[in-house]
Design an enzyme around this catalytic site. Structure first.
Site, PDB file in Angstrom:
ATOM      1  N   GLU A  52     -60.205 -19.554  -7.185  1.00  0.00           N
ATOM      2  CA  GLU A  52     -59.695 -19.350  -5.982  1.00  0.00           C
ATOM      3  C   GLU A  52     -58.010 -19.585  -5.838  1.00  0.00           C
ATOM      4  OE1 GLU A  52     -60.418 -17.470  -3.679  1.00  0.00           O
ATOM      5  OE2 GLU A  52     -59.269 -17.950  -2.071  1.00  0.00           O
ATOM      6  N   ASP A  53     -57.742 -20.847  -7.092  1.00  0.00           N
ATOM      7  CA  ASP A  53     -56.431 -21.611  -5.684  1.00  0.00           C
ATOM      8  C   ASP A  53     -55.445 -21.218  -7.379  1.00  0.00           C
ATOM      9  OD1 ASP A  53     -56.996 -22.243  -3.271  1.00  0.00           O
ATOM     10  OD2 ASP A  53     -57.449 -24.338  -3.182  1.00  0.00           O
TER      11      ASP A  53
END
Ligand code: MN
Length: 305
Positions: free
Chosen positions: A77-78
């Site tokens: 996600e990051d």
């Protein structure tokens, strides 16, 4: 013990001596490298978050796959790392769990009502073909709640409410009481700081007498169990703050009117012993009519037994 990767591995070895901890260390190094330029709102290195989540899960004695996935849970996600790359390096099991966690993160709702409890919970359970996905998500929320002080006040309240309405009941439903009460007490402290302080104080004032009482109950029970040749582990505890508060609110009672401030847990190794212990308990203390629930014969929500 400080929350380092070494103490994490040590924890895992204490309950899973034969487990292969290499994947845990590799997952940690990988996550640390790729989150290197990120900070938490508190100004700490980002890696402390996945590490904190993994520690919560190691306290629950989860397996290596879960811990590796927990360390990597925010990587897709990051950071620029793809799920495929995680799969190549750490295998399909870890990748599938991370995929599940990432998808749960992406669920958003148009409004509050829509987000409210039941639908969200159903969605959670449906999406969790692997229960470990939900358990990581709960641990993720718990670690975030522990550091909630760095958010704006509005955000803090929003997160705390969501935790109380959705995550704590979910933990309860899954029978994970150690996550449930921590989520509840942290949310409670955020939402109603004065009430929280009040209850903490009242509990502390009465702690010595209550602890004596629990000790006495344990002793009496132990003696009876020994006579019946039952091997059991007995744990006694004072109830958690939020559960005291809910009881006061629901039943319109004062603190001094709450009698069941203690809980005693007896752990045995067979179903038969479980019922024998219940008989012994009833011979020592009177059961409260209508308050006995048999989750052994009739699992709660069909899950918790
Ligand atoms: Mn996270």
């Amino acid at each position: 013990m400080s929350q380092s990767i070494d103490s994490l591995i040590q924890k895992v070895r204490s309950y899973n001596g034969k487990g292969d901890t290499r994947i845990i260390r590799e997952a940690y190094e990988f996550a640390r490298t790729h989150h290197a330029d990120q900070m938490r709102r508190s100004g700490e290195e980002f890696i402390l978050h996945p590490l904190g989540v993994a520690h919560i899960l190691a306290d629950m004695q989860m397996d290596e796959t879960t811990l590796a996935a927990a360390l990597l849970h925010d990587v897709v996600e990051d950071t620029e790392i793809s799920l495929d790359e995680v799969k190549r390096r750490f295998g399909p099991a870890v990748a599938e769990i991370i995929d599940g966690v990432t998808k749960l993160d992406r669920i958003t709702f148009a409004n509050r009502e829509e987000a409210q409890a039941e639908n969200f919970r159903k969605m959670f359970v449906a999406m969790a073909r692997d229960i470990r996905v939900v358990i990581i998500k709960l641990a993720d929320r718990l670690d975030n709640m522990k550091t909630i002080g760095h958010l704006s006040e509005d955000k803090q309240r929003e997160k705390a409410r969501e935790t109380l309405e959705i995550y704590a009941p979910l933990a309860h439903r899954l029978g994970i009481s150690q996550l449930k009460w921590q989520l509840e007490d942290l949310s409670f402290a955020t939402l109603y700081p004065l009430r929280f302080q009040e209850i903490v104080q009242m509990v502390n004032q009465r702690r010595p007498e209550r602890e004596d009482y629990i000790q006495q109950v344990k002793k009496d029970l132990q003696a009876q169990l020994k006579q019946s040749h039952i091997k059991a582990e007995i744990e006694g505890r004072v109830k958690h703050y939020y559960s005291i508060y809910s009881k006061m609110k629901e039943q319109g009672k004062q603190f001094d009117e709450i009698y069941d401030l203690f809980a005693v847990r007896v752990i045995v190794s067979s179903k038969e012993d479980c019922y024998t212990v219940m008989g012994i308990v009833h011979s020592l203390w009177h059961p409260v009519p209508g308050r006995i629930k048999d989750y052994v014969a009739k699992p709660r929500f069909g899950i918790y037994q």
